[in-house]
Write an enzyme that holds these catalytic residues in place. Sequence first.
Site: not given
Length: 462
Positions: A183, A313, A319, A326
């Site tokens: 969870h 980015s 970054k 993805e």
Amino acid sequence: MSTEDFRVEHDSMGEVQVPRDALWRAQTQRAVENFPISGTPIEPALIHAIGRVKAAAATVNAELGVLDAEQAAAVVAAADAVVAGEHDAEFPIDVFQTGSGTSSNMNANEVIATLAGRAGTEVHPNDHVNASQSSNDTFPTAIHVAAALAVADDLLPALDVLATSLGRKSEEFAGAVKSGRTHLMDATPVMLGQELGGYAATVRYAGERLGSVLPRVRELPLGGTAVGTGINTPPGFAERVIAVLSENAGQPFTEARDHFEAQGTRDSLVELSGVLKTYAVGLVKICNDLRWMSSGPTTGLAEIHLPDLQPGSSIMPGKVNPVLPEATLMVCFQVIGNDAAVTAAGASGSFELNVAMPVIARNVLESVRLLAAASRLLAERCVDGITANEDRMRQYAESSPSVVTPLNKYVGYEAAAKIAKQALAEGATIRETVIAMGYVERGELTEAQLDEALDVESMTHP
């Protein structure tokens, strides 16, 4: 374009202007003009599979006396060029076309007939290239051939690459203890290697599922012709063509056990699509776990590090994002959507024919192609380069309130829950809290038992 750029072709409906240098003829041109819908033609794998069917059919038609040797040889040579991918651009018809795939079947017949004619042997698209066949059995046969080859030659090897990569990492991090999570909340410890081994098993099971459906995908409707009765097909044609296909493609294709089922449904392709979706669902879980574990580097979990592949980015220097997980997720979403379309299309059989075959072919073959490419890339450019922050993982594991679980047998569930809550509230370890609450002093357990119970490594192999 001027009239000099076209030539006149004719079919049973009359004359049609066709681009002068095109290998296709009138029926293909009509379909090009009738279906300017997506701009996406059928998959190259399907084009090549149609060529395989045409070559095998011509070979057997010669054996059975339907074609003479010269005609058959010309058709086979032209079809082999189609199989080799030399004429993919000559198949311009949109995937959203007549539901039987008749337009694409005639496209192949016309291209092959033109190639044969240019090589010196005149053959007719219908009478010779399509001899003993119908679009209703050859087009679905080609879909099954293309799908079986794509799974066996491309997807299954790609799954092996990914499963092997995950398996190597499972062994590398077999001793790297970390907090388990259920969870998204702290749970008892696991080894990073155990998690990665579970991912490897997910991929291996996908291969098993594909292996179980392939025999039904390899069952071909060829020989049913228009409605399943086999009209205009010489005795032994289907069996012999399928044997030639099997030999040439290196796949154990078989003739449909029931030609009416094989003509009227595409259930085995729906089943295959469902297996592809199942793998995509499993891959979503794997990619999301990798993203969670690599989140950070300072405000996330930062338990593992994925290879730095590109700046993440356009405005935030330094970054780096988990780009391959993805990208793989988006592939999986596409596959899941493809399966929804295949499900609806598979239900679109009326009496003796399914009438949504081109979109079934497009979606199944695209799903196979995308999953194969994404699986290899995920393995080679992401999983192979995973490193682990073992100190951080151990810190998480040892500071998790859930490590109180082995104390249940000494103090009971309710008392263990109080220990966990107090430790969390005070920012203390479970060991410190147990001692502070007097359990050792009262003799409910010894320090040795406490240390043994709170050994996070032992919790992963109880």
